[in-house]
Scaffold this motif. Structure first.
Motif, short mmCIF file in Angstrom:
data_model
loop_
_atom_site.label_atom_id
_atom_site.label_comp_id
_atom_site.label_asym_id
_atom_site.label_seq_id
_atom_site.Cartn_x
_atom_site.Cartn_y
_atom_site.Cartn_z
N PHE A 118 0.84 -1.19 0.00
CA PHE A 118 0.00 0.00 0.00
C PHE A 118 0.88 1.25 0.00
N TYR A 119 0.63 2.12 -0.97
CA TYR A 119 1.46 3.30 -1.16
C TYR A 119 0.66 4.58 -0.92
N PRO A 120 1.20 5.51 -0.13
CA PRO A 120 0.49 6.76 0.14
C PRO A 120 0.31 7.59 -1.13
N VAL A 121 -0.83 8.28 -1.21
CA VAL A 121 -1.11 9.19 -2.31
C VAL A 121 -1.37 10.57 -1.72
N LEU A 122 -0.69 11.58 -2.26
CA LEU A 122 -0.82 12.95 -1.76
C LEU A 122 -1.87 13.72 -2.55
N GLY A 123 -2.24 14.88 -2.00
CA GLY A 123 -3.28 15.70 -2.61
C GLY A 123 -2.95 16.21 -3.99
N ASN A 124 -1.66 16.25 -4.34
CA ASN A 124 -1.29 16.68 -5.69
C ASN A 124 -1.19 15.51 -6.67
N GLY A 125 -1.63 14.32 -6.22
CA GLY A 125 -1.63 13.14 -7.09
C GLY A 125 -0.36 12.32 -7.04
N THR A 126 0.64 12.75 -6.28
CA THR A 126 1.90 12.02 -6.20
C THR A 126 1.73 10.73 -5.41
N VAL A 127 2.18 9.63 -5.99
CA VAL A 127 2.17 8.34 -5.31
C VAL A 127 3.57 8.09 -4.76
N LEU A 128 3.68 7.88 -3.46
CA LEU A 128 4.99 7.69 -2.83
C LEU A 128 5.39 6.23 -2.95
N SER A 129 5.96 5.89 -4.10
CA SER A 129 6.28 4.50 -4.42
C SER A 129 7.46 3.96 -3.61
N ASN A 130 8.17 4.84 -2.89
CA ASN A 130 9.33 4.40 -2.10
C ASN A 130 8.99 4.17 -0.63
N VAL A 131 7.73 4.37 -0.26
CA VAL A 131 7.35 4.18 1.15
C VAL A 131 6.16 3.23 1.26
N GLY A 132 6.21 2.13 0.53
CA GLY A 132 5.13 1.15 0.59
C GLY A 132 5.08 0.44 1.93
N GLN A 133 3.88 0.04 2.34
CA GLN A 133 3.72 -0.70 3.58
C GLN A 133 2.92 -1.97 3.32
N ASN A 134 3.14 -2.96 4.17
CA ASN A 134 2.54 -4.28 3.95
C ASN A 134 1.09 -4.37 4.36
N THR A 135 0.64 -3.48 5.24
CA THR A 135 -0.74 -3.52 5.72
C THR A 135 -1.40 -2.16 5.50
N PHE A 136 -2.71 -2.19 5.35
CA PHE A 136 -3.49 -0.97 5.18
C PHE A 136 -4.07 -0.58 6.53
N ASN A 137 -3.65 0.59 7.04
CA ASN A 137 -4.04 0.97 8.40
C ASN A 137 -5.31 1.82 8.46
N GLY A 138 -5.89 2.14 7.30
CA GLY A 138 -7.13 2.91 7.30
C GLY A 138 -6.96 4.37 7.65
N GLU A 139 -5.71 4.85 7.64
CA GLU A 139 -5.46 6.25 7.97
C GLU A 139 -6.08 7.19 6.95
N ALA A 140 -6.22 6.72 5.72
CA ALA A 140 -6.83 7.47 4.63
C ALA A 140 -7.50 6.46 3.70
N PRO A 141 -8.41 6.90 2.81
CA PRO A 141 -9.15 5.95 1.97
C PRO A 141 -8.25 5.14 1.04
N LEU A 142 -8.69 3.93 0.74
CA LEU A 142 -8.03 3.11 -0.27
C LEU A 142 -8.60 3.50 -1.62
N ILE A 143 -7.74 3.93 -2.55
CA ILE A 143 -8.17 4.40 -3.86
C ILE A 143 -7.86 3.30 -4.89
N SER A 144 -8.89 2.80 -5.56
CA SER A 144 -8.71 1.62 -6.42
C SER A 144 -9.22 1.84 -7.84
N ASP A 145 -8.62 1.08 -8.75
CA ASP A 145 -9.06 0.96 -10.15
C ASP A 145 -8.88 2.24 -10.98
#
Length: 269
Positions: A130-157
């Motif tokens: 699971f990779y964080p997504v910022l408000g400007n659309g940037t996906v932080l591909s270098n800070v992936g985590q193994n579990t989804f903690n629900g801190e923010a919505p899961l954006i799919s598809d």
């Protein structure tokens, strides 16, 4: 008549000489003080005493302190008075994570770097990470985590990056109390309307709407939920109008869905 005391010129000369000598000494001391003060400044600027000894970074969550300092190119051999704030800010802000930067000198030898990062608005999943997504659309591909903690919505598809950016821009506009209610967001484009989305909420409801003006339309969500019967379940439609469709009902009013389709069917510009 009173007699005036007459002082001869011979008596006055020693006093005049003494006064002039004191004045000259004071002037000499003044000029010597300025001279040594200037020399001290030059020595200070050329010595390690004027070098930065401490660099503090605040406001960083995704950008490590070491990365920020390396990007600033500040070191313990940098003169605290010769730093180029504009160049440092430009270098750090080149990272898409960063929204704004402030540089502050704190004497005698400390520099403080204050960061404002773009808001976290969601996560995307890829290969069980699971990779964080910022408000400007940037996906932080270098800070992936193994579990989804629900801190923010899961954006799919979101297979189209342009629509992902548009969605994150809308999420960034949402008040925090509403963003925290969203569990998952799915992009469900159709041939006529590529802006369609479906949301799963933490309180058990589904939401159907569109990316266009999503933040404005979603503001009615708490008001709609407050008017529903406890333990009810169903779909909340948000668009030109808004209505609730219970999972228990066999029919629903399709009129608003048609209005949403007609209003929101144009492509991205």
């Amino acid at each position: 008549m009173s007699k005036k005391k007459v002082v001869s010129i011979e008596d006055r000369i020693p006093k005049l000489k003494q006064a002039r000598k004191k004045k000259a000494n004071r002037r000499l001391i003044f000029y010597l003080s300025i001279f040594f003060f200037l020399i001290s400044i030059i020595v200070y600027l050329q010595s390690p005493l004027s070098h930065i000894k401490t660099i503090n970074v605040t406001g960083n969550s995704f950008y490590t302190e070491e990365e920020v300092i390396n990007k600033s190119e500040l070191t313990t051999t940098t003169n605290i008075w010769t730093i180029n704030k504009a160049a440092i800010i430009a270098a750090i802000e080149s990272n898409p994570i960063i929204n704004s930067v402030e540089i502050e000198r704190k004497l005698p030898w400390t520099i403080e770097i204050h960061l404002s990062e773009n808001d976290l608005v969601g996560y995307i999943s890829d290969e069980n990470k699971f990779y964080p997504v910022l408000g400007n659309g940037t996906v932080l591909s270098n800070v992936g985590q193994n579990t989804f903690n629900g801190e923010a919505p899961l954006i799919s598809d979101f297979s189209d990056e342009a629509y992902l950016h548009r969605m994150t821009d809308e999420l960034q506009k949402l008040p925090g109390n509403i963003l925290n209610l969203i569990s998952e967001i799915y992009w469900t484009p159709s041939e006529d309307n590529k802006n369609k989305i479906v949301l799963y909420m933490n309180d058990g409801y589904m939401v159907k709407g569109t990316i266009r003006n999503f933040a404005d339309r979603m503001e009615v969500y708490p008001s709609i939920v407050s008017q529903l019967e406890p333990n009810s379940s169903g779909i909340i439609h948000i668009g030109v109008g808004a209505y609730f469709e219970s999972f228990d009902s066999e029919t629903s009013d399709p009129g608003i869905d048609r209005e949403i389709e007609e209003e929101d069917s144009d492509e991205l510009h």
